[in-house]
Write an enzyme that holds these catalytic residues in place. Sequence first.
Site, PDB file in Angstrom:
ATOM      1  N   GLU A  49      48.640 -78.895 -58.296  1.00  0.00           N
ATOM      2  CA  GLU A  49      49.767 -78.811 -57.371  1.00  0.00           C
ATOM      3  C   GLU A  49      50.150 -77.338 -57.325  1.00  0.00           C
ATOM      4  O   GLU A  49      50.397 -76.733 -58.369  1.00  0.00           O
ATOM      5  CB  GLU A  49      50.941 -79.677 -57.843  1.00  0.00           C
ATOM      6  CG  GLU A  49      51.946 -79.863 -56.722  1.00  0.00           C
ATOM      7  CD  GLU A  49      53.063 -80.825 -57.084  1.00  0.00           C
ATOM      8  OE1 GLU A  49      53.101 -81.905 -56.501  1.00  0.00           O
ATOM      9  OE2 GLU A  49      53.882 -80.468 -57.933  1.00  0.00           O
ATOM     10  N   ASP A  60      63.494 -75.348 -57.256  1.00  0.00           N
ATOM     11  CA  ASP A  60      62.917 -74.643 -58.385  1.00  0.00           C
ATOM     12  C   ASP A  60      63.993 -74.096 -59.306  1.00  0.00           C
ATOM     13  O   ASP A  60      64.964 -73.496 -58.871  1.00  0.00           O
ATOM     14  CB  ASP A  60      62.035 -73.485 -57.895  1.00  0.00           C
ATOM     15  CG  ASP A  60      60.818 -73.986 -57.152  1.00  0.00           C
ATOM     16  OD1 ASP A  60      60.393 -75.111 -57.460  1.00  0.00           O
ATOM     17  OD2 ASP A  60      60.303 -73.271 -56.285  1.00  0.00           O
TER      18      ASP A  60
END
Length: 268
Positions: A49, A60
């Site tokens: 990924e 994130d």
Amino acid sequence: MSRFETQFATLNAKNEGAFVPFVTLCDPTFDCSFEIICTLVDNGADALELGFPFSDPLLDGPVIQAANNRALTAGHSSEDSFKLLEKVRSKYPEIPISLLLCANLIFAKGLDAFYQRCAEVGVDAVLVADIPLLAKEDYVQAAKKHGIQPVFICPPNADEKTIQGVAKNSEGYTYLVSRAGVTSAENQAHAANLDTLVEQLKAHYAPPILQGFGIAQPAQVKEALALGAAGAISGSATVKIIERNLDNHEQCLAELAEFVQTMKAATK
């Protein structure tokens, strides 16, 4: 069969789960990133990924934000990421490759052009982290037009309708988020209802479930598999190894090799 379907079938036959590391493309540089990705695959990663460097990633945590910043500071563009993907694909024709991205990044290039480029460089699947199911239509259409599998996130607080939508629209795999919040290797707690979510996703014939967020230890890989997931994704813990070895590339590759081997061993 797609590369993801082929890989899951192979793993099932061996009674193994999937270990999938995440890294940001071109972190810290194009050449180092290529060697990092080769190290992940050569040491047992079942799929990849990968993220494109982006200055405003929503989900994130600080570790992956720092990875984005390193790649951007090195001057790397989205086109560099595509070129790196092309290089990875030509070396590893079989490995399933998924991208985890923000919508703005795709939008900047134009939906059709972006998915076309993905197809050209051998990407299998794209997960757009910040697109809700309600707004999925254009992305799904563009993906399918170019033979790219759209992947959706099942959040820990998903209701029945969301679970059904994720199961119906995801292809290749389903991304099950362990807990609310941003990505992190520190926060290794997971929501109490994950086993129920896995059951419900399976009842709606979702593609194989990969659990992500906070996966940093082999025991958590085992736990994800015990809950009924087909595998686990580890991002922040993988990227942390890159971060702490920025001045020693050989050490970085050695630590990544050991980490992937250990995490992969937990799937057997």
